[in-house]
Scaffold this motif. Structure first.
Motif, PDB file in Angstrom:
ATOM      1  N   PHE A 121      29.072  38.396  33.205  1.00 48.24           N
ATOM      2  CA  PHE A 121      28.920  38.264  31.934  1.00 48.24           C
ATOM      3  C   PHE A 121      27.712  38.851  31.236  1.00 48.24           C
ATOM      4  CE2 PHE A 121      32.182  35.868  33.155  1.00 48.24           C
ATOM      5  CZ  PHE A 121      33.374  35.899  32.198  1.00 48.24           C
ATOM      6  N   THR A 122      27.456  39.336  30.064  1.00 46.06           N
ATOM      7  CA  THR A 122      26.185  39.357  29.477  1.00 46.06           C
ATOM      8  C   THR A 122      26.292  38.753  28.226  1.00 46.06           C
ATOM      9  OG1 THR A 122      26.698  41.339  28.437  1.00 46.06           O
ATOM     10  CG2 THR A 122      25.448  41.574  30.348  1.00 46.06           C
ATOM     11  N   GLU A 123      24.927  38.037  27.876  1.00 45.51           N
ATOM     12  CA  GLU A 123      25.121  37.247  26.369  1.00 45.51           C
ATOM     13  C   GLU A 123      24.608  38.268  25.229  1.00 45.51           C
ATOM     14  OE1 GLU A 123      23.586  33.346  26.405  1.00 45.51           O
ATOM     15  OE2 GLU A 123      23.644  33.280  28.705  1.00 45.51           O
ATOM     16  N   ASP A 124      24.987  37.945  23.956  1.00 43.47           N
ATOM     17  CA  ASP A 124      24.391  38.720  22.998  1.00 43.47           C
ATOM     18  C   ASP A 124      22.722  38.800  22.916  1.00 43.47           C
ATOM     19  OD1 ASP A 124      26.852  39.144  21.985  1.00 43.47           O
ATOM     20  OD2 ASP A 124      26.962  37.363  20.327  1.00 43.47           O
ATOM     21  N   GLY A 125      22.452  39.968  22.941  1.00 42.61           N
ATOM     22  CA  GLY A 125      20.892  40.053  22.870  1.00 42.61           C
ATOM     23  C   GLY A 125      20.233  40.147  24.264  1.00 42.61           C
ATOM     24  N   GLU A 126      20.966  39.776  25.381  1.00 41.06           N
ATOM     25  CA  GLU A 126      20.298  39.487  26.682  1.00 41.06           C
ATOM     26  C   GLU A 126      20.947  40.717  27.523  1.00 41.06           C
ATOM     27  OE1 GLU A 126      18.240  37.324  27.585  1.00 41.06           O
ATOM     28  OE2 GLU A 126      18.300  36.351  25.458  1.00 41.06           O
ATOM     29  N   LYS A 127      20.055  41.252  28.322  1.00 42.59           N
ATOM     30  CA  LYS A 127      20.291  42.226  29.458  1.00 42.59           C
ATOM     31  C   LYS A 127      20.615  41.716  30.660  1.00 42.59           C
ATOM     32  CE  LYS A 127      17.251  45.873  27.325  1.00 42.59           C
ATOM     33  NZ  LYS A 127      16.048  46.732  27.764  1.00 42.59           N
ATOM     34  N   ASP A 128      20.265  40.436  30.982  1.00 40.68           N
ATOM     35  CA  ASP A 128      20.576  39.864  32.400  1.00 40.68           C
ATOM     36  C   ASP A 128      21.886  39.377  32.482  1.00 40.68           C
ATOM     37  OD1 ASP A 128      17.870  40.159  33.013  1.00 40.68           O
ATOM     38  OD2 ASP A 128      17.281  38.040  32.566  1.00 40.68           O
ATOM     39  N   GLU A 129      22.746  39.590  33.694  1.00 43.12           N
ATOM     40  CA  GLU A 129      24.021  39.028  33.811  1.00 43.12           C
ATOM     41  C   GLU A 129      24.141  37.817  34.153  1.00 43.12           C
ATOM     42  OE1 GLU A 129      25.996  43.227  35.135  1.00 43.12           O
ATOM     43  OE2 GLU A 129      25.556  41.754  36.757  1.00 43.12           O
ATOM     44  N   THR A 130      25.105  37.036  33.823  1.00 46.23           N
ATOM     45  CA  THR A 130      25.422  35.784  34.226  1.00 46.23           C
ATOM     46  C   THR A 130      26.764  35.948  34.887  1.00 46.23           C
ATOM     47  OG1 THR A 130      24.431  34.337  32.439  1.00 46.23           O
ATOM     48  CG2 THR A 130      26.021  33.323  33.495  1.00 46.23           C
ATOM     49  N   VAL A 131      26.815  35.550  36.275  1.00 44.77           N
ATOM     50  CA  VAL A 131      27.905  35.817  36.987  1.00 44.77           C
ATOM     51  C   VAL A 131      28.640  34.407  37.434  1.00 44.77           C
ATOM     52  CG1 VAL A 131      28.649  36.436  39.341  1.00 44.77           C
ATOM     53  CG2 VAL A 131      26.954  37.620  38.248  1.00 44.77           C
ATOM     54  N   ILE A 132      30.131  34.438  37.090  1.00 45.41           N
ATOM     55  CA  ILE A 132      30.794  33.136  37.206  1.00 45.41           C
ATOM     56  C   ILE A 132      31.820  33.416  38.285  1.00 45.41           C
ATOM     57  CG2 ILE A 132      32.560  31.522  35.893  1.00 45.41           C
ATOM     58  CD1 ILE A 132      29.526  31.346  34.775  1.00 45.41           C
ATOM     59  N   ASN A 133      31.604  32.492  39.337  1.00 45.36           N
ATOM     60  CA  ASN A 133      32.445  32.540  40.330  1.00 45.36           C
ATOM     61  C   ASN A 133      33.758  31.764  40.185  1.00 45.36           C
ATOM     62  OD1 ASN A 133      30.319  34.229  41.400  1.00 45.36           O
ATOM     63  ND2 ASN A 133      29.803  32.541  42.826  1.00 45.36           N
ATOM     64  N   ILE A 134      34.766  32.408  40.124  1.00 47.55           N
ATOM     65  CA  ILE A 134      35.980  31.934  39.952  1.00 47.55           C
ATOM     66  C   ILE A 134      36.834  31.695  41.431  1.00 47.55           C
ATOM     67  CG2 ILE A 134      36.410  32.226  37.468  1.00 47.55           C
ATOM     68  CD1 ILE A 134      38.359  34.458  38.469  1.00 47.55           C
ATOM     69  N   LYS A 135      37.396  30.631  41.555  1.00 48.27           N
ATOM     70  CA  LYS A 135      38.274  30.348  42.969  1.00 48.27           C
ATOM     71  C   LYS A 135      39.528  30.714  42.244  1.00 48.27           C
ATOM     72  CE  LYS A 135      37.147  27.171  45.629  1.00 48.27           C
ATOM     73  NZ  LYS A 135      36.744  26.042  46.250  1.00 48.27           N
ATOM     74  N   MET A 136      40.402  31.291  43.326  1.00 47.75           N
ATOM     75  CA  MET A 136      41.752  31.812  42.895  1.00 47.75           C
ATOM     76  C   MET A 136      42.653  31.512  44.220  1.00 47.75           C
ATOM     77  SD  MET A 136      41.162  35.630  41.123  1.00 47.75           S
ATOM     78  CE  MET A 136      42.855  35.244  40.157  1.00 47.75           C
ATOM     79  N   GLU A 137      43.797  31.075  44.237  1.00 47.11           N
ATOM     80  CA  GLU A 137      44.843  30.744  45.110  1.00 47.11           C
ATOM     81  C   GLU A 137      46.110  31.495  44.847  1.00 47.11           C
ATOM     82  OE1 GLU A 137      45.185  26.716  45.422  1.00 47.11           O
ATOM     83  OE2 GLU A 137      43.346  26.025  46.134  1.00 47.11           O
ATOM     84  N   LYS A 138      46.734  31.964  45.949  1.00 47.85           N
ATOM     85  CA  LYS A 138      47.864  32.662  45.670  1.00 47.85           C
ATOM     86  C   LYS A 138      48.964  31.784  45.820  1.00 47.85           C
ATOM     87  CE  LYS A 138      50.153  36.811  48.061  1.00 47.85           C
ATOM     88  NZ  LYS A 138      50.090  37.659  49.177  1.00 47.85           N
ATOM     89  N   GLN A 139      49.907  32.039  44.816  1.00 46.85           N
ATOM     90  CA  GLN A 139      51.184  31.223  44.785  1.00 46.85           C
ATOM     91  C   GLN A 139      52.191  31.604  45.595  1.00 46.85           C
ATOM     92  OE1 GLN A 139      50.331  28.226  42.458  1.00 46.85           O
ATOM     93  NE2 GLN A 139      48.227  29.358  43.039  1.00 46.85           N
ATOM     94  N   ALA A 140      53.332  30.685  45.454  1.00 51.97           N
ATOM     95  CA  ALA A 140      54.578  31.154  46.631  1.00 51.97           C
ATOM     96  C   ALA A 140      55.338  32.455  46.013  1.00 51.97           C
ATOM     97  CB  ALA A 140      55.174  30.045  46.308  1.00 51.97           C
ATOM     98  N   ASP A 141      54.946  32.635  44.684  1.00 53.70           N
ATOM     99  CA  ASP A 141      55.539  33.822  44.246  1.00 53.70           C
ATOM    100  C   ASP A 141      54.738  35.151  44.002  1.00 53.70           C
ATOM    101  OD1 ASP A 141      53.762  33.257  42.164  1.00 53.70           O
ATOM    102  OD2 ASP A 141      54.923  33.045  40.569  1.00 53.70           O
ATOM    103  N   GLY A 142      53.463  35.081  44.787  1.00 55.40           N
ATOM    104  CA  GLY A 142      52.505  36.111  44.784  1.00 55.40           C
ATOM    105  C   GLY A 142      51.417  36.385  44.066  1.00 55.40           C
ATOM    106  N   VAL A 143      51.642  35.337  42.871  1.00 50.94           N
ATOM    107  CA  VAL A 143      50.763  35.671  41.710  1.00 50.94           C
ATOM    108  C   VAL A 143      49.371  34.804  42.292  1.00 50.94           C
ATOM    109  CG1 VAL A 143      49.958  34.575  39.304  1.00 50.94           C
ATOM    110  CG2 VAL A 143      52.310  35.561  39.787  1.00 50.94           C
ATOM    111  N   TRP A 144      48.173  35.527  41.942  1.00 55.99           N
ATOM    112  CA  TRP A 144      46.999  34.985  42.057  1.00 55.99           C
ATOM    113  C   TRP A 144      46.351  33.837  40.944  1.00 55.99           C
ATOM    114  CZ3 TRP A 144      44.232  34.775  46.492  1.00 55.99           C
ATOM    115  CH2 TRP A 144      44.488  35.349  47.617  1.00 55.99           C
ATOM    116  N   LYS A 145      46.284  32.645  41.159  1.00 59.38           N
ATOM    117  CA  LYS A 145      45.758  31.825  40.016  1.00 59.38           C
ATOM    118  C   LYS A 145      44.677  31.374  40.145  1.00 59.38           C
ATOM    119  CE  LYS A 145      48.511  28.487  37.253  1.00 59.38           C
ATOM    120  NZ  LYS A 145      49.802  27.835  37.239  1.00 59.38           N
TER     121      LYS A 145
END
Length: 214
Positions: free
Chosen positions: A175-199
């Protein structure tokens, strides 16, 4: 005799199956079906759901309760350790107990904000009156105690990386913030559900992010 016929039929079925796979691969459909079962595809679906204010799809791909529950704990772990006012405060232990007691109400309020944003595209919520959240009163923070307000000016740029192992994955979102060039990286954890959907189930680097916004 029947065994011989069964072998011939099995061979024909295998041939048809392999031919079907070859056709799919040649047409690009094979890659498309594979792509639909990846964490990256789920991220795209979530982004589309937010832009279209599609709450049903959003909640299908994001476990909001789990994400906010973990974010609350991680935020206050960092807050009590790093905040100059609270880290050496004699009421620190008492405050930690009250913050824990306030968690259900606080998470509920944060979930309302997320729901409101997905529905409207706006972080501003109706004023519900005097805030009775113990965590807010005790720490001097506003009702946005895990930094939701801090991300309102952040704009998603790209998927930075994907680390997948079996039915679990970590996806880095830049992500980048308004007026900023540096990126902020948010690491999200995901798990695959029984129906194949990654949540999405949690923010993997919430503590690191909290250190920046406290």
């Amino acid at each position: 005799m029947n065994k011989g016929k069964n072998k011939i039929l099995a061979g024909k079925r295998l041939y048809i199956f392999l031919f079907f796979i070859a056709v799919l691969a040649g047409s690009g459909l094979f890659y498309y079906f594979y792509w639909m079962r990846t964490p990256q595809y789920a991220v795209k679906i979530v982004a589309d759901a937010v832009s279209k204010h599609d709450t049903e799809t959003f909640y299908k791909y994001v476990d909001v309760d789990s994400v906010l529950d973990g974010a609350y704990d991680d935020y206050f772990t960092v807050y009590f350790a790093e905040d100059p006012f609270m880290s050496k405060n004699p009421i620190k232990n008492f405050a930690a107990v009250l913050v824990k007691m306030a968690k259900p109400l606080a998470v509920s309020e944060m979930k309302k904000k997320v729901d409101y944003y997905v529905k409207t595209g706006n972080w501003q919520e109706e004023n519900t009156g005097q805030d009775n959240n113990e965590a807010v009163v005790l720490t001097g923070k506003n009702s946005d105690i895990t930094g939701l307000a801090a991300i309102k000016d952040m704009h998603f740029q790209k998927i930075k990386f994907t680390k997948k192992e079996s039915d679990k994955a970590i996806v880095g979102l830049a992500f980048t913030e308004d007026g900023e060039k540096d990126e902020t990286v948010i690491n999200i954890k995901m798990e695959k559900q029984a129906d194949g959907v990654w949540k999405v189930v949690s923010i993997d680097n919430m503590k690191e992010y909290a250190e920046k916004i406290i």
